[in-house]
Write a protein that holds these residues in place. Sequence first.
Motif, mmCIF file in Angstrom:
data_model
loop_
_atom_site.group_PDB
_atom_site.id
_atom_site.type_symbol
_atom_site.label_atom_id
_atom_site.label_comp_id
_atom_site.label_asym_id
_atom_site.label_seq_id
_atom_site.Cartn_x
_atom_site.Cartn_y
_atom_site.Cartn_z
ATOM 1 N N CYS A 217 0.851 -1.191 0.000
ATOM 2 C CA CYS A 217 0.000 0.000 0.000
ATOM 3 C C CYS A 217 0.888 1.242 0.000
ATOM 4 O O CYS A 217 1.546 1.543 0.996
ATOM 5 C CB CYS A 217 -0.918 0.018 1.228
ATOM 6 S SG CYS A 217 -2.226 -1.219 1.193
ATOM 7 N N CYS B 242 -2.701 0.393 -4.275
ATOM 8 C CA CYS B 242 -2.710 -0.866 -3.542
ATOM 9 C C CYS B 242 -2.333 -1.978 -4.514
ATOM 10 O O CYS B 242 -2.869 -2.041 -5.622
ATOM 11 C CB CYS B 242 -4.100 -1.113 -2.957
ATOM 12 S SG CYS B 242 -4.187 -2.562 -1.906
ATOM 13 N N TYR C 78 -7.860 0.355 -0.907
ATOM 14 C CA TYR C 78 -6.697 0.779 -0.118
ATOM 15 C C TYR C 78 -7.046 0.801 1.366
ATOM 16 O O TYR C 78 -6.289 0.287 2.203
ATOM 17 C CB TYR C 78 -6.222 2.158 -0.570
ATOM 18 C CG TYR C 78 -5.029 2.665 0.207
ATOM 19 C CD1 TYR C 78 -3.734 2.423 -0.237
ATOM 20 C CD2 TYR C 78 -5.196 3.351 1.411
ATOM 21 C CE1 TYR C 78 -2.631 2.859 0.492
ATOM 22 C CE2 TYR C 78 -4.107 3.786 2.140
ATOM 23 C CZ TYR C 78 -2.829 3.551 1.677
ATOM 24 O OH TYR C 78 -1.748 3.971 2.414
#
Length: 321
Positions: A255, A264, A282
């Motif tokens: 991330c 992500c 995310y």
Amino acid sequence: MKRDILNLNFLSAVNEKIPNKTELANYLVTILHIEKEAVYRRLRAEVPFTFAEVTIISEKLGISLDKLTGIYSEDDQPFNLYLHDFETPSDSDLILINNYINVLGIVKRDPNSSIDEVWNTLPFPLTYAYEYLTKFFILKWKYQFKPGTTFCKFNELIIPPKIKELQKKHLEEYKNIKYSCFILEHSIFEKAVEDIRFFENLGVITGKEVANLKYELFDMVGYLEDICATGLYKDTGNSISIYISEIDIDTNYSCLKTRSYNICMFRTLILNAFSTPNKNTYSSVINWISSLKKISTLISVDSQEYRTNYLNKQKEVIQTL
């Protein structure tokens, strides 16, 4: 359809910033490092800009990504998977890899940039500092994704100079992220040793090559000792936290967060990854990573006794090669 609209909206925003077509094309060639004809295909909307390209252009021209992506509903989950060829890369493979590295290059100007990663293998960016370990991962990839390579030897595998150059640049830019966090599965070195031993038993890797891999594994443990002691990358001074997870991890997660965007990634197919800029995805993954931290052990700066015992155990595992 929504993706087409997004691309057209982006083209409109870019043209507003630089109305002169020739000037715009020349500018995009410079910042994206692609051929002029490839730029013109994008400007004619024949080929959409990749997310990495959109990120670079938006950062350079001050275009709001939030505004552009507002056409997506909260439930949309756009993912991209690019399957690169690491042995005989095409121009598009090199461009896509370079575009992601360029995104990392933008990060060093962001004082609040951060990356949180979970690894059930040796962290790929760190292996890029090692010739034999990098080559070994590409060997694993080749055996699974290149038909007819049953008798390919380790010493027959040639990594293209451009791939080596991009991997080196990737590692350099990676260390420019201001705040990094790794959660490492407890058995990553044990897995690496088992894989090396497997290919040695196949006759793919010679004893001398195993010795070189063993040396690099020892060196990586030493590197982890150094950065864990200070919690900093020596060459950039940026912060890094390292945790050890005692539970097994199913795959690798990443991330990346900056002031302008989130990315992500879910690592798959050994060296490739699914990626998405979707905020909901995310948020879900970063929350999961935060929960995993709570049941993992921080070995950077703190927990010196645990850190010493863990890293010494990894040396014992590597010594069995």
